[in-house]
Design an enzyme around this catalytic site. Structure first.
Site, PDB file in Angstrom:
ATOM      1  NE  ARG A  82      -2.629   0.890   3.493  1.00 24.89           N
ATOM      2  CZ  ARG A  82      -3.322   0.582   4.586  1.00 24.89           C
ATOM      3  NH1 ARG A  82      -4.560   0.131   4.481  1.00 24.89           N
ATOM      4  NH2 ARG A  82      -2.799   0.714   5.785  1.00 24.89           N
ATOM      5  CE  LYS A 184      -2.393   4.510   7.250  1.00 23.25           C
ATOM      6  NZ  LYS A 184      -3.596   5.158   7.768  1.00 23.25           N
TER       7      LYS A 184
END
Ligand code: PLP
Ligand code: COI
Length: 341
Positions: A82, A184
């Site tokens: 991620r 993120k």
């Protein structure tokens, strides 16, 4: 190894510096070896990319002490991947997956005395992050970057632990369609600060963000994905391109299906159908699964039948199973645990 003298059971979710952190620098187009340091401070240019244009992303995962005394992390490969996705979207150099995993092992290993003991209710939160460190004044990506990882022992994210929380439907938006909601990026959190301060001032624990295009569909909160349970015991979780693909949520979908034999739906969830659900929870690394007792939509209260005293029965089962796997009490059927030796 002797554990630190910390009141583990009364920790909140706050920063306690530990002994070692990992630092690696990207310069002239390449990452250096990186290594551990005791220095918790960073010196950088006043014009660093992160300070001027918020070029930064981060990750969050935890280390656990299992029932049989091992120190483990949970699916760290998914955090590594991620972060790769976040870096690409923010025009930052990718920190290689193998290096990311090694950095986490090194930091957790070096701070083993801070990994809370089994059964204490606390865990070691791991925060990898990266930022543009070289000067940038025209709007463009920085040339040089720093990757760091620190750890800090934490207790429950929401005060009161497993007690159901009350959240409100926010009028602020979190992420634009085709924006950065799915990665993120620090900027997603910066823009949520006003909304969370305002929510707390009005007596709510968190914000429920809707899809910004139509304001009819449930997205997520500032720091967790949603899971809902229907009256007939089906687990439903919102699908959207602008929410963070939570590793906890993805794991819970497998837990629900493969460990508990429940039906799972990953689909668009409309605000108008919330009143039909029996249970609601927030899921994430920090949140684990935090039960939601009530959602307030501009004065209209949506109360889940599980109530304000304890988790609903299905959320409780999901919680027990997930934490059972993480703490080594239940079989790790899919090889999710990574032992730090
Ligand atoms: N959604 C947001 C906005 C988050 O910040 C987090 C925390 O990382 C999550 C969801 C949960 O993701 P994960 O389960 O990977 O921690
Ligand atoms: C996490 O769960 O790791 C997060 O990053 C969420 C944050 C609100 C602490």
């Amino acid at each position: 190894m002797e554990k630190k003298n910390i009141d583990w059971s009364n920790l909140g979710f706050s920063y306690i510096p530990t002994e070692q952190r990992f630092v690696s620098n990207y310069k002239d187009g390449a990452w250096d070896e990186g290594g551990l340091t005791a220095d918790a401070n960073i010196t950088m240019s006043e014009c660093a990319g992160v300070l001027q244009y918020a070029q930064t992303c981060f990750e969050g995962l935890k280390a656990y002490t299992t029932e049989d005394g091992r120190i483990v992390t949970f699916r760290p490969d998914l955090n590594a991947q991620r972060m790769v996705d976040s870096c690409k979207r923010l025009e930052m150099p990718v920190y290689p997956v193998e290096k990311f995993l090694a950095a986490i092992d090194a930091v957790v290993g070096a701070n083993a005395a801070y990994v809370p003991p089994y059964g204490s209710g606390a865990t070691l939160y791991i925060r990898p992050y990266m930022f543009g460190i070289s000067p940038v004044i025209g709007v463009k990506p920085a040339q040089d970057y720093q990757f760091r990882t620190f750890v800090t022992p934490v207790g429950p994210y929401f005060k009161g632990g497993a007690k159901p929380i009350t959240i409100r439907v926010s009028d602020f938006d979190r992420a634009a369609p085709n924006g950065t909601g799915h990665i993120k990026a620090g900027l997603n959190y910066a823009m949520s600060l006003h909304a969370i301060v305002n929510a707390h001032a009005e007596g709510y624990d968190e914000n429920l963000y809707l899809d910004p295009a139509t304001h009819t569909k449930v997205e997520e909160t500032g720091g967790a994905n949603f899971i809902f349970v229907t009256k007939d015991g089906k687990v439903v979780t919102p699908k959207s391109d602008s929410i963070l693909p939570s590793i906890t949520r993805r794991s819970l979908m497998v837990v629900a299906k493969e460990y508990l034999g429940l039906e799972v739906e990953h689909r668009e969830v409309y605000l108008s159908e919330l009143k039909d659900f029996a249970e609601c929870g927030l899921c994430g690394t920090a949140a684990v699964i935090s039960p939601v007792g009530k959602i307030v939509d501009h004065g209209e209260e949506i109360c889940f039948s599980s109530g304000m005293e304890k988790m609903g029965p299905v959320i409780q089962k999901l919680y027990d199973t997930l934490t059972g796997i993480q703490m080594g009490r239940l079989e790790d059927k899919f090889g999710w645990l990574h032992e730090i030796k």
